[in-house]
Design an enzyme around this catalytic site. Structure first.
Site, PDB file in Angstrom:
ATOM      1  N   SER A 599       0.680  -1.033  -0.060  1.00 25.58           N
ATOM      2  CA  SER A 599      -0.305  -0.226   0.072  1.00 25.58           C
ATOM      3  C   SER A 599       0.870   0.870   0.101  1.00 25.58           C
ATOM      4  O   SER A 599       1.569   0.603   0.362  1.00 25.58           O
ATOM      5  CB  SER A 599      -1.299   0.142   1.643  1.00 25.58           C
ATOM      6  N   TYR A 612      -2.573  -1.382  10.366  1.00 23.55           N
ATOM      7  CA  TYR A 612      -2.923  -1.559   8.722  1.00 23.55           C
ATOM      8  C   TYR A 612      -1.808  -1.115   8.014  1.00 23.55           C
ATOM      9  O   TYR A 612      -0.980  -1.760   7.306  1.00 23.55           O
ATOM     10  CB  TYR A 612      -4.643  -0.342   7.863  1.00 23.55           C
TER      11      TYR A 612
END
Length: 731
Positions: A599, A612
């Site tokens: 990400s 995350y």
């Protein structure tokens, strides 16, 4: 209406009466014949009708031969799959052929005639005609069927074929010895028909049969009559010899039970795929039904397998013979099977090279891949190989037909195969080579099987669809198996091919399957990879798009179990997939690709996504570590998306609303979800340099690049697809 036991009578007078166009009636007859695999194999056989048409130039009535064109399948053929030729011009080619043949150039004359057929084309029909065209043109019937039924080929492939034809058909069917399909065979049949007025069928030695009549329904019915008589005769003799229990000399080995069979096949298939894919990659199909197991377990299988197939249509797919491995499933282990397969493959390649050297002509094409396309193993069944799943299934179907032919021939007489030189001249026919050269180039990911983990929704689903367009077999994997199966069904529907289900068997799966797996559980991953081996023989690349996001609460904290879950899926799950798949990649010995999903958040620290973001930073480094661990066989890279809202399973409506509130973006509770998603996506886009929302399709393109050979020297890298998020720039 007549009743049949060994074929299906499908003619519907009411439907046929609605077909005013005689060409459509030909298509109807052809589809009925092609729909029963006991009548003809996939792509095999051809049909024709001689019809009166009006010449587009003169306006005068002329006789036109409509015949199934080169390629295609009778079951699915439509009008555009049929060639149309002036019958008078086809008959006139006999003089040209005779002039060439009289000069001792018979073989060249055969090939020359194929080049002459376009000059006989009626009404500019672009469909290339079949090499069997003379068979249809030169026989007297208005309607002609040339079929390859297992029962009839069993008679044709018997040592005493001519005598058996007389015994079964009582003089009603004539006999012609083996000749390569083409002009000479058509002329021989013409002479037989002229000498015997009223004749309606001819047995073609080691090939099949041809039948004719003056109307389409009579031709269809008579074709079925001939097959029924041959099949009934065979089954009577087969039963008298002891039936299944005595087939092929009786059983020598016993079949492994299904769990053992599946475990053994899953263990051996990736390695075997690597061995047969040394020149070009192959995709596998297993057949392990009772009929094929009866054959591979029998006393006679070594003798019959060595003889190879008889019908030309068969060995064009199955090669001159299969590889039979004499392995005792009860007395020998997996290591012994692997050793016997390795020795058998070496022997097979040497035999194939010797066959080519002994039979080649001065102008023969170069030797093709010497690896077997059919492997027979007692206790396990048959493994067929092809360039894709469809071809491997057809290869399995064809060898299954060959087994049925052997069963029938051995029941009534003794099975014989074509002489090697005749077989070679078919396999390496220059016209066949020219047809292969005219085929479209293979797609970029052809011959490959790709696993997409997380394919049930969002980026994974989009990626699965994107890769399927490039010719790959797609294994859709998701925690929710039903979601994976739904994606696989969509892909199969788009490709116009039946929906696949996992498991062994000749009808086991298509170009896409859906499987369930929990990537935090190593055993679940291994079970999934074993299913892939059973479905396709192995795999080439894996893409992991699965991930979880758990936001921090209002105080900035995240529960310990959710922290563990986030790292378990986003980091440990990707590691377990790569580590477990590495075992299979090493067994195959074929280069592969692993692509993980990280990400843009991995490089940007921000409030509210602590677990995350840190898990994705770990995933970034996992890419580099796995690139080292799996080198040089496997390239490992990552794709780092920025926030993808549209189509993402991570953004249900409540999270979208929460994000809109967090960023103080105006909205109302009554707004449609699509409107809310669009607002949030545009907010994220406005923070980037390109000002465009990031979509699943943008990410899918990145995964495609990394599993293709376009970036074949790239490994250990992260490909960022974030629209230009300058906070994530490397620094």
């Amino acid at each position: 209406m007549k009743t049949y036991t060994h074929v299906d009578y499908l003619w519907d007078d009411a439907h046929a009466a609605t077909l005013a166009d005689p060409v459509e009636r030909l298509v109807y007859r052809s589809n009925l014949l092609g729909s029963d695999r006991r009548i003809t194999n996939t792509g095999g056989g051809n049909t024709s009708s001689k019809l009166t048409e009006r010449d587009p130039l003169t306006g005068e009535p002329v006789e036109v031969l409509w015949v199934k064109g080169s390629g295609g399948d009778l079951r699915t053929s439509k009008r555009e799959n049929f060639a149309s030729l002036y019958q008078e011009k086809l008959l006139g080619l006999q003089h040209s052929y005779a002039a060439r043949a009289d000069k001792g150039l018979k073989s060249q004359a055969e090939d020359d005639m194929v080049g002459m057929y376009p000059h006989a084309t009626f009404n500019l029909n672009p469909r290339a005609t079949s090499i069997d065209t003379p068979l249809h043109s030169f026989l007297p019937g208005k309607c002609v069927d040339h079929m390859h039924p297992n029962a009839v080929i069993a008679v044709a492939a018997s040592a005493n074929c001519e005598a058996l034809v007389k015994e079964i058909f009582g003089g009603e069917m004539a006999y012609v010895p083996w000749m390569r399909p083409g002009f000479e065979l058509g002329l021989a049949m013409q002479e037989i028909a002229r000498a015997r007025p009223g004749l309606q069928s001819i047995m073609m030695g080691q090939h099949g049969f041809i039948s004719w009549a003056d109307d389409d329904k009579s031709c269809y019915t008579y074709t079925l009559d001939c097959i029924e008589r041959a099949a009934a005769y065979i089954e009577e003799k087969y039963a008298a010899k002891g039936g299944d229990a005595a087939a092929f000399g009786g059983a020598r080995y016993r079949t492994l039970d299904e769990p053992q069979r599946r475990a053994t096949l899953a263990a051996i298939l990736p390695w075997l795929r690597g061995q047969v894919s040394q020149q070009r990659r192959f995709v596998g199909t297993i057949q392990d039904d009772a009929a094929i197991l009866r054959f591979v377990n029998s006393h006679d299988v070594p003798r019959l397998a060595e003889l190879g197939t008889s019908c030309p249509d068969h060995f064009l797919r199955t090669k001159i013979k299969p590889l039979y491995v004499d392995w005792d499933p009860q007395g020998e282990d997996l290591a012994a099977l692997k050793a016997k397969l390795a020795a058998g493959l070496d022997r097979y390649r040497a035999d194939y090279a010797a066959y080519y050297a002994a039979c080649r002509r001065p102008n023969s094409p170069a030797m093709r891949d010497p690896n077997p396309t059919v492997v027979l193993i007692p206790g396990l069944g048959m493994i067929a190989w092809g360039k894709d799943k469809s071809e491997s299934r057809v290869t399995a179907e064809f060898y299954n037909c060959a087994v049925e032919v052997m069963r029938g021939a051995e029941a009534i007489d003794r099975y014989i195969a074509l002489p090697q030189q005749e077989a070679f001249d078919i396999e390496y026919w220059l016209l066949e080579e020219a047809k292969l050269q005219r085929m479209p180039a293979e797609k970029e990911l052809a011959r490959q099987t790709l696993i997409v983990v997380g394919a049930g929704s969002g980026i994974g689903k989009e990626t699965a669809h994107r890769l399927s367009r490039e010719g790959a077999n797609i294994v859709c994997v998701d925690m929710k198996r039903e979601a994976a199966e739904a994606t696989a069904a969509e892909i199969s529907k788009k490709l116009g091919i039946g929906i696949g289900v996992a498991g062994s068997g000749i009808s086991g799966c298509g170009p896409a399957i859906g499987l369930g797996a929990d990537i935090t559980d190593r055993a679940s991953i291994r079970a999934m990879l074993d299913e892939v081996a059973l479905a396709y023989g192995g795999f080439d690349s894996i893409i992991v798009t699965a991930g979880v996001f758990w936001p921090s609460d209002t105080s900035g904290r995240i529960p310990d179990d959710k922290w563990a879950l986030t790292f378990g899926v986003n980091v440990t799950g990707s590691y377990l997939v790569g580590d477990e798949a590495g075992k299979t990649w090493r067994e195959q010995g074929l280069k592969g690709q692993l692509v993980l999903t990280t990400s843009a958040n991995a490089a940007v620290a921000k409030k509210g996504s602590l677990a995350y973001d840190t898990s994705k930073a770990a995933a970034n480094h996992l890419v580099r570590e796995l690139a080292i661990e799996l080198a040089p066989l496997v390239r490992v890279n990552g794709v780092a998306p920025a926030t993808v809202v549209k189509g993402s399973a991570m953004f249900p409506r409540d999270r979208v609303i929460g994000s809109l509130a967090k960023y103080q973006i105006p909205y109302t509770e009554e707004e449609a979800t699509e409107s809310l998603v669009q607002k949030l996506a545009q907010f994220y886009a406005d923070r980037t340099l390109t000002k465009s929302p990031i979509t699943p399709a943008d990410q899918a393109e990145a995964y495609f690049l990394l599993v293709s050979q376009r970036l074949s020297k790239t490994t250990g890298q992260i490909l960022t697809v974030d629209g230009g998020l300058h906070e994530a720039f490397l620094r």
